[in-house]
Design a protein around this motif. Structure first.
Motif, PDB file in Angstrom:
ATOM      1  N   ARG A  71       1.531  -1.148  -0.091  1.00 12.48           N
ATOM      2  CA  ARG A  71      -0.092  -0.228   0.093  1.00 12.48           C
ATOM      3  C   ARG A  71       0.419   1.150  -0.108  1.00 12.48           C
ATOM      4  NH1 ARG A  71      -5.115  -1.302   4.950  1.00 12.48           N
ATOM      5  NH2 ARG A  71      -6.379  -3.047   3.240  1.00 12.48           N
ATOM      6  N   LEU A  72       1.631   1.096   1.227  1.00  9.18           N
ATOM      7  CA  LEU A  72       2.819   2.079   1.279  1.00  9.18           C
ATOM      8  C   LEU A  72       3.526   2.153  -0.153  1.00  9.18           C
ATOM      9  CD1 LEU A  72       4.240   2.722   4.936  1.00  9.18           C
ATOM     10  CD2 LEU A  72       2.685   3.605   3.803  1.00  9.18           C
ATOM     11  N   ALA A  73       4.054   1.493  -0.696  1.00  6.25           N
ATOM     12  CA  ALA A  73       5.122   1.409  -2.175  1.00  6.25           C
ATOM     13  C   ALA A  73       4.007   2.212  -3.051  1.00  6.25           C
ATOM     14  CB  ALA A  73       5.061  -0.246  -2.555  1.00  6.25           C
ATOM     15  N   VAL A  74       2.301   1.671  -3.271  1.00  8.24           N
ATOM     16  CA  VAL A  74       1.508   2.279  -4.525  1.00  8.24           C
ATOM     17  C   VAL A  74       1.230   3.489  -4.727  1.00  8.24           C
ATOM     18  CG1 VAL A  74      -1.076   1.853  -5.312  1.00  8.24           C
ATOM     19  CG2 VAL A  74       0.354  -0.116  -5.233  1.00  8.24           C
ATOM     20  N   GLY A  75       0.939   4.202  -2.815  1.00  7.05           N
ATOM     21  CA  GLY A  75       0.544   5.340  -3.026  1.00  7.05           C
ATOM     22  C   GLY A  75       2.109   6.195  -3.030  1.00  7.05           C
ATOM     23  N   ALA A  76       3.139   5.648  -2.373  1.00  6.99           N
ATOM     24  CA  ALA A  76       4.636   6.430  -2.983  1.00  6.99           C
ATOM     25  C   ALA A  76       4.327   6.461  -4.924  1.00  6.99           C
ATOM     26  CB  ALA A  76       5.451   5.967  -2.132  1.00  6.99           C
ATOM     27  N   VAL A  77       4.350   5.665  -5.401  1.00  8.65           N
ATOM     28  CA  VAL A  77       4.521   5.527  -6.666  1.00  8.65           C
ATOM     29  C   VAL A  77       3.389   6.453  -7.014  1.00  8.65           C
ATOM     30  CG1 VAL A  77       3.666   4.202  -8.767  1.00  8.65           C
ATOM     31  CG2 VAL A  77       5.020   2.969  -6.864  1.00  8.65           C
ATOM     32  N   ILE A  78       2.095   6.932  -6.248  1.00  8.52           N
ATOM     33  CA  ILE A  78       0.922   7.676  -7.432  1.00  8.52           C
ATOM     34  C   ILE A  78       1.392   9.335  -7.091  1.00  8.52           C
ATOM     35  CG2 ILE A  78      -1.460   7.916  -7.078  1.00  8.52           C
ATOM     36  CD1 ILE A  78      -1.358   5.208  -6.444  1.00  8.52           C
ATOM     37  N   ALA A  79       1.488   9.520  -5.804  1.00 10.15           N
ATOM     38  CA  ALA A  79       2.243  10.628  -5.635  1.00 10.15           C
ATOM     39  C   ALA A  79       3.040  10.866  -6.210  1.00 10.15           C
ATOM     40  CB  ALA A  79       2.864  10.505  -4.043  1.00 10.15           C
ATOM     41  N   ILE A  80       4.663  10.244  -6.305  1.00 13.09           N
ATOM     42  CA  ILE A  80       5.336  10.437  -7.592  1.00 13.09           C
ATOM     43  C   ILE A  80       4.949  11.382  -8.568  1.00 13.09           C
ATOM     44  CG2 ILE A  80       7.482   9.935  -8.442  1.00 13.09           C
ATOM     45  CD1 ILE A  80       8.121   8.251  -5.420  1.00 13.09           C
ATOM     46  N   GLY A  81       4.219   9.829  -8.890  1.00 17.87           N
ATOM     47  CA  GLY A  81       3.942  10.389 -10.746  1.00 17.87           C
ATOM     48  C   GLY A  81       3.435  11.116 -10.816  1.00 17.87           C
ATOM     49  N   LEU A  82       2.382  11.929  -9.818  1.00 20.37           N
ATOM     50  CA  LEU A  82       1.593  13.298  -9.915  1.00 20.37           C
ATOM     51  C   LEU A  82       2.763  14.248 -10.096  1.00 20.37           C
ATOM     52  CD1 LEU A  82      -1.391  12.366  -7.740  1.00 20.37           C
ATOM     53  CD2 LEU A  82      -0.958  12.268  -9.946  1.00 20.37           C
ATOM     54  N   VAL A  83       3.190  14.188  -8.828  1.00 21.38           N
ATOM     55  CA  VAL A  83       4.588  15.251  -8.548  1.00 21.38           C
ATOM     56  C   VAL A  83       5.074  15.406 -10.078  1.00 21.38           C
ATOM     57  CG1 VAL A  83       6.331  15.758  -7.535  1.00 21.38           C
ATOM     58  CG2 VAL A  83       4.329  15.326  -6.134  1.00 21.38           C
ATOM     59  N   LEU A  84       5.640  14.790 -10.359  1.00 21.46           N
ATOM     60  CA  LEU A  84       6.545  14.757 -11.654  1.00 21.46           C
ATOM     61  C   LEU A  84       5.977  15.428 -12.729  1.00 21.46           C
ATOM     62  CD1 LEU A  84       9.013  11.794 -11.286  1.00 21.46           C
ATOM     63  CD2 LEU A  84       9.219  13.956 -10.758  1.00 21.46           C
ATOM     64  N   LEU A  85       4.556  14.183 -13.207  1.00 18.89           N
ATOM     65  CA  LEU A  85       4.102  15.088 -14.152  1.00 18.89           C
ATOM     66  C   LEU A  85       3.215  16.424 -13.549  1.00 18.89           C
ATOM     67  CD1 LEU A  85       2.123  13.490 -16.233  1.00 18.89           C
ATOM     68  CD2 LEU A  85       0.584  13.878 -14.947  1.00 18.89           C
ATOM     69  N   ALA A 139      13.893   5.004  -4.210  1.00 16.87           N
ATOM     70  CA  ALA A 139      14.530   5.019  -3.789  1.00 16.87           C
ATOM     71  C   ALA A 139      14.282   5.279  -1.780  1.00 16.87           C
ATOM     72  CB  ALA A 139      15.838   4.816  -4.107  1.00 16.87           C
ATOM     73  N   ALA A 140      13.448   7.025  -1.637  1.00  9.16           N
ATOM     74  CA  ALA A 140      14.044   7.251  -0.961  1.00  9.16           C
ATOM     75  C   ALA A 140      12.391   6.790  -0.226  1.00  9.16           C
ATOM     76  CB  ALA A 140      13.687   8.938  -1.028  1.00  9.16           C
ATOM     77  N   ALA A 141      11.299   6.817  -0.733  1.00 11.21           N
ATOM     78  CA  ALA A 141      10.427   5.952  -0.602  1.00 11.21           C
ATOM     79  C   ALA A 141      10.122   4.660   0.044  1.00 11.21           C
ATOM     80  CB  ALA A 141       8.992   5.818  -1.648  1.00 11.21           C
ATOM     81  N   PHE A 142      11.233   3.493  -0.738  1.00 10.29           N
ATOM     82  CA  PHE A 142      11.543   2.345  -0.007  1.00 10.29           C
ATOM     83  C   PHE A 142      11.935   2.541   0.620  1.00 10.29           C
ATOM     84  CE2 PHE A 142      14.391  -1.160  -0.030  1.00 10.29           C
ATOM     85  CZ  PHE A 142      13.285  -1.937  -0.849  1.00 10.29           C
ATOM     86  N   PHE A 143      13.367   3.193   0.897  1.00  9.52           N
ATOM     87  CA  PHE A 143      14.067   2.974   2.219  1.00  9.52           C
ATOM     88  C   PHE A 143      13.284   4.055   3.784  1.00  9.52           C
ATOM     89  CE2 PHE A 143      16.918   5.605   5.553  1.00  9.52           C
ATOM     90  CZ  PHE A 143      17.425   4.610   5.583  1.00  9.52           C
ATOM     91  N   GLN A 144      11.934   4.831   3.228  1.00  7.57           N
ATOM     92  CA  GLN A 144      11.731   5.261   4.027  1.00  7.57           C
ATOM     93  C   GLN A 144      10.306   4.172   4.739  1.00  7.57           C
ATOM     94  OE1 GLN A 144       8.819   8.053   2.744  1.00  7.57           O
ATOM     95  NE2 GLN A 144       8.285   8.540   4.859  1.00  7.57           N
ATOM     96  N   ASN A 145       9.883   3.571   3.866  1.00  4.88           N
ATOM     97  CA  ASN A 145       9.018   1.972   3.824  1.00  4.88           C
ATOM     98  C   ASN A 145       9.813   1.208   5.100  1.00  4.88           C
ATOM     99  OD1 ASN A 145       6.558   3.417   2.624  1.00  4.88           O
ATOM    100  ND2 ASN A 145       7.129   1.875   0.600  1.00  4.88           N
ATOM    101  N   ALA A 146      10.620   1.166   4.671  1.00  2.00           N
ATOM    102  CA  ALA A 146      11.655  -0.057   5.264  1.00  2.00           C
ATOM    103  C   ALA A 146      12.210   0.560   7.127  1.00  2.00           C
ATOM    104  CB  ALA A 146      13.060   0.114   4.982  1.00  2.00           C
ATOM    105  N   ILE A 147      11.737   1.620   7.011  1.00  2.00           N
ATOM    106  CA  ILE A 147      12.541   2.225   8.422  1.00  2.00           C
ATOM    107  C   ILE A 147      11.111   2.115   8.844  1.00  2.00           C
ATOM    108  CG2 ILE A 147      13.183   4.248   9.517  1.00  2.00           C
ATOM    109  CD1 ILE A 147      15.202   2.372   8.172  1.00  2.00           C
ATOM    110  N   GLY A 148      10.257   3.013   8.515  1.00  2.00           N
ATOM    111  CA  GLY A 148       8.513   3.298   8.975  1.00  2.00           C
ATOM    112  C   GLY A 148       8.290   2.154   9.734  1.00  2.00           C
TER     113      GLY A 148
END
Length: 455
Positions: free
Chosen positions: A7-21, A179-188
């Motif tokens: 869930r966190l990974a999908v949310g991060a991908v969507i957020a990153i995609g929207l921001v970069l778009l 990578a930051a989102a993945f690291f954040q998920n791993a730490i969180g």
């Protein structure tokens, strides 16, 4: 989607995609406006220069000088200008236009980034900036359209040259953010993994509760679980006390009944004593079931416990010259209460010791995700039609063998119930030694299940 990590990974991908778009469109628009503004400013400067050099001679427009840019003097030079009188008289234009005229009356749909489009001397589109001006004094000023143009490909190339590095930059940014989102998920999620390890330690009996450490966000959950564990501990103590009271409460009446049975005639005494023994064994089985439902689990070494049981039974079989073969991997362990495992294996080993003629084989090994314990003997075994019945609650196989005591027959069924309580299975079949083979199969990760109501 049950995984928090997913869930966190999908949310991060969507957020990153929207921001970069959004960044893509914003930066592209800003750069486009900047480049278009530069070209428009250049064209306006050309028009102003032309207007400043225009004079009226005999009612006709004439230039006293031309813009200094040499591209205006080269055929298809890349910069173009034209002066078009509104009255339709002859136009003035740069040599770079050669024999082509700028269409100053282009329709609205031919606009491109605020410029009008017209065909250039090379047949390709060019972008035109036009202004309508007048020269002379009233009442008869001369109105004209001053136009400056440049090839459309210049603007397109400038924008494309910006798009390529922008794409690389945004892709690199996406990689860094992912990578930051993945690291954040791993730490969180580390605290949740620690809670899982703590839960395994509590279930295995190495810890009493979850403690008080951890993030503040999960502390309410941890506190509630700790309260549940304390309530369970209180319930365990009460169950133990009740089981002890039941044991003491039944012991005295059964002893009295056994003494009274001794006074009965010989033909009734055996039947009465047998029924008293059956009642005692069934009471023991009820107490065993109650204890299995409340005891804390612990990690038990199969080799350690099995070795102790064999050392107790070996002297019993020594007078009959029964040999033992023990083959157990010393690394095997089960998340099973030691008393439960001792009761389960003890019944099976005791049965083998009772019926073996000369040999008992005791082995344990791991196969894939299961630990298999096998106990075999070379005794008479059990008839195939009776093997399922001997494992059922309340079942008993009558035997005339002098080694079977009065009221026996519950040991295998008790072992089956204990195995079932831990998600394991007990099967009985014919051993290649000629006697009985009891096979216990435990999952590597044991999950205790509710015990069936014993009889």
């Amino acid at each position: 989607m049950r995984s928090l990590r997913l869930r966190l990974a999908v949310g991060a991908v969507i957020a990153i995609g929207l921001v970069l778009l959004v960044a893509w469109f914003s930066l592209t628009r800003l750069f486009t406006d900047h480049v278009v503004g530069r070209y428009r400013s250049e064209m306006m400067t050309t028009v102003d220069t032309l207007a400043a050099e225009l004079v009226l001679r005999e009612g006709r427009l004439m230039l006293t000088g031309e813009p200094a840019d040499p591209r205006f003097d080269l055929p298809n030079g890349g910069r173009y200008w034209q002066i078009s009188p509104v009255d339709g008289s002859n136009s003035l234009r740069s040599r770079s236009l050669w024999d082509v005229s700028i269409d100053s009356d282009a329709p609205p749909n031919s606009h491109y980034e605020g410029f009008t489009t017209s065909e250039g001397p090379d047949g390709r589109p060019m972008l035109v900036h036009s202004q309508t001006l007048s020269l002379g004094e009233e009442p008869r000023p001369v109105r004209f359209v001053a136009s400056a143009a440049f090839p459309q490909r210049e603007l397109d190339e400038a924008l494309n040259d910006f798009q390529a590095p922008l794409q690389l930059m945004l892709l690199a940014t996406a990689g860094v953010l992912a990578a930051a989102a993945f690291f954040q998920n791993a730490i969180g999620l580390v605290p949740l993994r620690r809670l899982s390890e703590r839960a395994a330690a509590v279930r295995a009996g190495r810890e009493r509760d979850f403690g008080t450490s951890g993030p503040s966000e999960v502390q309410p959950l941890v506190s509630e679980i700790n309260l549940l564990l304390k309530e369970r501990e209180v319930a365990v103590e009460r169950a133990r006390a009740r089981a002890s009271d039941l044991a003491h409460g039944l012991k005295t009446p059964l002893t009295v009944l056994a003494q009274l049975a001794d006074r009965l005639p010989a033909e009734d005494r055996a039947l009465a004593l047998r029924q008293v023994e059956l009642a005692r064994q069934r009471a023991d089985r009820q107490l065993q079931a109650a204890r299995m439902g409340v005891e804390r689990m612990a990690t038990t070494s199969v080799m350690g416990l099995g070795g102790k049981l064999v050392s107790v039974l070996r002297p019993v079989t020594a007078e009959r010259d029964v040999a033992w073969e023990v083959s157990i991997d010393s690394s095997l362990s089960l998340d099973v209460d030691p008393a439960d495992l001792a009761e389960c294996l003890g019944n099976l080993l005791d049965n083998a010791a009772k019926w073996a003629r000369s040999f008992i084989r005791f082995s344990a090994r791991r196969v894939n995700d299961a630990i298999t314990i096998v106990i075999e003997d070379d005794g008479p075994g059990i008839a195939e039609q009776d093997r399922d019945a001997i494992l059922k609650r309340g079942a008993r196989i009558d035997s005339t063998d002098e080694r079977e005591p009065e009221g026996a027959g519950l040991g295998l069924a008790i072992s089956a119930d204990i195995a079932d309580a831990y998600g394991a299975s007990l099967t009985i079949d014919q051993s290649d030694l000629g006697g009985l083979r009891a096979r216990l199969t435990f999952p590597v990760r044991v999950v205790r299940r509710p015990l069936r109501d014993p009889v």
